[in-house]
Design a protein around this motif. Structure first.
Motif, mmCIF file in Angstrom:
data_model
loop_
_atom_site.group_PDB
_atom_site.id
_atom_site.type_symbol
_atom_site.label_atom_id
_atom_site.label_comp_id
_atom_site.label_asym_id
_atom_site.label_seq_id
_atom_site.Cartn_x
_atom_site.Cartn_y
_atom_site.Cartn_z
ATOM 1 N N SER A 112 71.607 18.099 0.185
ATOM 2 C CA SER A 112 71.897 18.445 1.579
ATOM 3 C C SER A 112 71.828 19.955 1.793
ATOM 4 O O SER A 112 71.350 20.415 2.828
ATOM 5 N N VAL A 113 72.275 20.737 0.808
ATOM 6 C CA VAL A 113 72.172 22.191 0.914
ATOM 7 C C VAL A 113 70.705 22.610 0.901
ATOM 8 O O VAL A 113 70.272 23.460 1.687
ATOM 9 N N LEU A 114 69.911 22.006 0.012
ATOM 10 C CA LEU A 114 68.482 22.316 -0.052
ATOM 11 C C LEU A 114 67.775 21.962 1.258
ATOM 12 O O LEU A 114 66.914 22.698 1.735
ATOM 13 N N LEU A 115 68.153 20.831 1.834
ATOM 14 C CA LEU A 115 67.546 20.403 3.087
ATOM 15 C C LEU A 115 67.897 21.370 4.214
ATOM 16 O O LEU A 115 67.045 21.708 5.037
ATOM 17 N N PHE A 116 69.133 21.841 4.240
ATOM 18 C CA PHE A 116 69.510 22.829 5.251
ATOM 19 C C PHE A 116 68.694 24.103 5.073
ATOM 20 O O PHE A 116 68.258 24.709 6.056
ATOM 21 N N GLN A 117 68.491 24.520 3.832
ATOM 22 C CA GLN A 117 67.679 25.720 3.577
ATOM 23 C C GLN A 117 66.269 25.527 4.111
ATOM 24 O O GLN A 117 65.695 26.441 4.715
ATOM 25 N N ASP A 118 65.704 24.341 3.893
ATOM 26 C CA ASP A 118 64.349 24.078 4.378
ATOM 27 C C ASP A 118 64.288 24.122 5.899
ATOM 28 O O ASP A 118 63.321 24.608 6.475
ATOM 29 N N ILE A 119 65.319 23.617 6.548
ATOM 30 C CA ILE A 119 65.363 23.641 8.013
ATOM 31 C C ILE A 119 65.599 25.069 8.503
ATOM 32 O O ILE A 119 65.036 25.498 9.510
ATOM 33 N N ALA A 120 66.421 25.829 7.776
ATOM 34 C CA ALA A 120 66.749 27.204 8.177
ATOM 35 C C ALA A 120 65.550 28.135 8.075
ATOM 36 O O ALA A 120 65.542 29.202 8.705
ATOM 37 N N VAL A 121 64.538 27.756 7.324
ATOM 38 C CA VAL A 121 63.346 28.599 7.199
ATOM 39 C C VAL A 121 62.671 28.796 8.552
ATOM 40 O O VAL A 121 62.153 29.877 8.845
ATOM 41 N N ILE A 122 62.704 27.788 9.404
ATOM 42 C CA ILE A 122 62.017 27.868 10.700
ATOM 43 C C ILE A 122 62.583 28.991 11.568
ATOM 44 O O ILE A 122 61.833 29.868 12.008
ATOM 45 N N PRO A 123 63.907 29.028 11.822
ATOM 46 C CA PRO A 123 64.399 30.178 12.611
ATOM 47 C C PRO A 123 64.264 31.511 11.878
ATOM 48 O O PRO A 123 64.094 32.549 12.520
ATOM 49 N N MET A 124 64.324 31.473 10.542
ATOM 50 C CA MET A 124 64.147 32.720 9.788
ATOM 51 C C MET A 124 62.743 33.280 10.005
ATOM 52 O O MET A 124 62.569 34.481 10.185
ATOM 53 N N LEU A 125 61.747 32.403 9.966
ATOM 54 C CA LEU A 125 60.373 32.859 10.178
ATOM 55 C C LEU A 125 60.167 33.385 11.588
ATOM 56 O O LEU A 125 59.296 34.222 11.823
ATOM 57 N N ALA A 126 60.956 32.904 12.538
ATOM 58 C CA ALA A 126 60.870 33.430 13.901
ATOM 59 C C ALA A 126 61.606 34.757 14.030
ATOM 60 O O ALA A 126 61.203 35.628 14.800
ATOM 61 N N LEU A 127 62.682 34.943 13.242
ATOM 62 C CA LEU A 127 63.493 36.154 13.341
ATOM 63 C C LEU A 127 62.908 37.339 12.579
ATOM 64 O O LEU A 127 62.957 38.478 13.059
ATOM 65 N N ILE A 128 62.350 37.092 11.428
ATOM 66 C CA ILE A 128 61.897 38.191 10.560
ATOM 67 C C ILE A 128 60.859 39.089 11.225
ATOM 68 O O ILE A 128 60.953 40.315 11.099
#
Length: 189
Positions: A112-128
């Motif tokens: 579940s932590v890994l899955l959250f990380q995978d989902i969190a990549v999307i907003p990170m790629l928009a923010l960076i």
């Protein structure tokens, strides 16, 4: 980062390397999708959001604080923190499967932590990109412009009018959906 265009070790091969990297991300997401059932996702929603959010948030904050303590600006420190808050889902899942830990309570929590990380990549790629240094933004825009000039040479639909391009895109999407449905149906039965 080492083989990217910023350091300059790779020049004309950057676009080719990007395509391989994108293919790797797609394959990783496919593998994660094979592990995921909708019911299992709903059952682990509290761990997914709670533990996953806590891990990403705390890791980002700690690494960002360390980077800022070393004199790095907050935007670059935040970017470094976001990058270091992630881990490799494919490697961890493979290790869990090899050791038979995937079906244990700890394995499901880690998933579940890994899955959250995978989902969190999307907003990170928009923010960076919003945090990027002006020089890097300029270099990236030049690379995108160069890549788009070369892609038009290789495109089969570049000279089509807008309505024909839309038909080609819609047809491609329909073929993928229908083909996926029939392949899924054939494999199940």
């Amino acid at each position: 980062m080492v083989i990217g265009p910023v350091i300059g070790l790779v020049s004309s091969e950057t676009t080719t390397i990007q395509h391989f990297a994108e293919f790797g991300v797609v394959m990783m997401l496919f593998l994660v999708g094979l592990e995921l059932e909708p019911r299992m996702l709903w059952d682990m929603r509290h761990r997914l959001i709670g533990l996953g959010g806590l891990q990403v948030g705390l890791s980002t904050f700690i690494v960002m604080a360390l980077a800022m303590a070393m004199g790095i600006g907050w935007t670059l420190a935040l970017t470094i923190g976001l990058v270091f808050s992630l881990s490799s889902t494919a490697i961890v899942l493979q290790t869990f499967n090899e050791k038979g830990l995937g079906k244990t309570e700890g394995g499901r929590t880690a998933f579940s932590v890994l899955l959250f990380q995978d989902i969190a990549v999307i907003p990170m790629l928009a923010l960076i990109p919003l945090l990027a240094l002006p020089e890097l933004v300029e270099k990236a825009q030049n690379l995108v412009q160069t890549a788009s000039e070369h892609s038009e040479e290789l495109s089969l639909v570049a000279g089509l009018p807008g309505w024909a391009y839309a038909i080609v895109v819609i047809t491609a999407i329909v073929i993928v959906i229908v083909g996926g449905y029939f392949l899924s149906w054939c494999c199940i039965s």
